[in-house]
Design a protein around this motif. Sequence first.
Motif, PDB file in Angstrom:
ATOM      1  N   HIS A 115       0.867  -1.169   0.101  1.00  0.00           N
ATOM      2  CA  HIS A 115      -0.080   0.079  -0.003  1.00  0.00           C
ATOM      3  C   HIS A 115       1.007   1.344  -0.025  1.00  0.00           C
ATOM      4  O   HIS A 115       1.928   1.499   0.695  1.00  0.00           O
ATOM      5  CB  HIS A 115      -0.866   0.036   1.182  1.00  0.00           C
ATOM      6  N   LEU A 143      -1.665  -1.432  -4.192  1.00  0.00           N
ATOM      7  CA  LEU A 143      -2.798  -0.707  -3.315  1.00  0.00           C
ATOM      8  C   LEU A 143      -2.406   0.788  -3.363  1.00  0.00           C
ATOM      9  O   LEU A 143      -1.646   1.352  -2.658  1.00  0.00           O
ATOM     10  CB  LEU A 143      -2.987  -1.199  -2.075  1.00  0.00           C
ATOM     11  N   ASP A 144      -2.888   1.546  -4.340  1.00  0.00           N
ATOM     12  CA  ASP A 144      -2.998   2.963  -4.317  1.00  0.00           C
ATOM     13  C   ASP A 144      -1.467   3.430  -4.190  1.00  0.00           C
ATOM     14  O   ASP A 144      -1.030   4.561  -3.530  1.00  0.00           O
ATOM     15  CB  ASP A 144      -3.803   3.757  -3.407  1.00  0.00           C
ATOM     16  N   ALA A 181      -7.842   4.524  -5.447  1.00  0.00           N
ATOM     17  CA  ALA A 181      -8.833   5.180  -4.686  1.00  0.00           C
ATOM     18  C   ALA A 181      -9.303   6.368  -5.476  1.00  0.00           C
ATOM     19  O   ALA A 181      -8.122   7.175  -5.792  1.00  0.00           O
ATOM     20  CB  ALA A 181      -8.540   5.388  -3.229  1.00  0.00           C
ATOM     21  N   LEU A 226     -13.418   6.680  -2.214  1.00  0.00           N
ATOM     22  CA  LEU A 226     -12.528   6.439  -1.257  1.00  0.00           C
ATOM     23  C   LEU A 226     -11.401   7.198  -1.105  1.00  0.00           C
ATOM     24  O   LEU A 226     -10.644   7.660  -2.309  1.00  0.00           O
ATOM     25  CB  LEU A 226     -12.341   4.796  -1.259  1.00  0.00           C
ATOM     26  N   LEU A 281      -9.273   2.923   1.475  1.00  0.00           N
ATOM     27  CA  LEU A 281      -9.075   1.448   0.452  1.00  0.00           C
ATOM     28  C   LEU A 281      -8.745   0.404   1.319  1.00  0.00           C
ATOM     29  O   LEU A 281      -9.174  -0.838   1.020  1.00  0.00           O
ATOM     30  CB  LEU A 281      -7.856   2.007  -0.421  1.00  0.00           C
ATOM     31  N   THR A 283     -12.766  -3.477  -1.468  1.00  0.00           N
ATOM     32  CA  THR A 283     -11.298  -3.787  -1.657  1.00  0.00           C
ATOM     33  C   THR A 283     -11.320  -5.387  -1.739  1.00  0.00           C
ATOM     34  O   THR A 283     -10.349  -5.836  -2.576  1.00  0.00           O
ATOM     35  CB  THR A 283     -10.643  -3.108  -0.704  1.00  0.00           C
TER      36      THR A 283
END
Length: 423
Positions: free
Chosen positions: A143, A167-168, A358, A388, A393, A401
């Motif tokens: 992340h 993740l982002d 997100a 989000l 997230l 998610t």
Amino acid sequence: MRALLPALFLSLALAQEYRALPGAPTGHGALDQSYALVYRAENPKAVLLLVPGLLGGSTNFALLAERLRAEAPWLEVWAWERRANGLEDRRGFLAQDPLAYYQALKAPDLSPLRAWGLAVHLQDLDLAVEAARKRAPVVLGGHSLGAALATLYAWQHGEKLSGLLLLDGSLGAVRVSEEAFRQGQETPLGRLPGLEDLLAGRASPVFQTAFLSPKDLALAEAEAWLAARRPLEPVPLGAHWATREARALLRVDDHYSLFPIFSVSAGRAWAREGLSLLGLLQGRLVHTVRGPRGRLVEWRDTGEATDPRAFLRAFARPETGFSEWYFPYRLLLEIAGYPYVGPYRPRPLPYPVLALGAERGLLPEAAGFRVGETFPKTPLGVQILPGLTHLDLLTEREGKTARAILGYLGGLPLGGPGGGGQP
């Protein structure tokens, strides 16, 4: 200091276990290890090993891990923590007044952080992956800054993994010139030191800002810890009074937080509001509480992405928490300047990569992940989850998610430790 915490304080929900893992040898004894909050599964078909972002601890992933385990009993989840978490004095969570304990927090010896750069953390992560592979095939997820670290690991050891989840976050989202990397640079917010300053002792080895010091992070965890247990207890809030949950959530809710990268959508304070001057200086409409409607500033769950009380419950535990209090500045610097510290090069992967963004996060558009150049000739799936924030997230309550991750895992050839089979 972790060893001082008795095992009885480990949470029993979904068979959680906080575990120390072997780390790269750097001559620092018990500090040469990383950690994982493990959500165990019986005979797992896969292990999802999750790497937190800047200033992130393992409970960043607690709500996501709980949902994943509830929906996929065959999946084991490891929420990884970097070695600097071993410097945290978490005895305050067992004290009668955790806030008073952390108001007096003294810094430990931080000199080891000067040696803990990218190479050390990648070796730590490799040892964590090897430990997880003894359980089942490993899918690595990162992340934010953790996505950059996961990407660099996949460049080095992609053959050890069975999947990669971003993740982002993306490698190269923050870049520095070689001169800035080595000698530092001036910015509107002050000077950012370079590697030469750091190694010569002219710069702090800890990444921190005016409002995000190690003590600030410890106190935020202590407030959340108390708010999860006594949410409606009245406490001072400047010239007013507030419930414990309101005081804790005012720091992190997207409506009030000064740091959008560290905010969640968790509700609204029930109080008279005004505009924050510091927020306006950032060019953002950030609200602040001016005074209560009635005696207390209270908190309302308005049905936004993140459940406020579930978020507080997951934020801090005696053995681990939401933050990495002593984040090594060298690691941040070397991830931003990775071309100058090692032969890290793009490579194709033998499995698809999933990137989740997100809508109000760091990478609200698919192009921001740059996976085509990072992993050439590798199948890529990108989803941008609407509404989000960067942290929502990981904490959102509807399971968007988790469903995206489980859909991705369902398309991978996973099985037991030897591989093969489908979940």
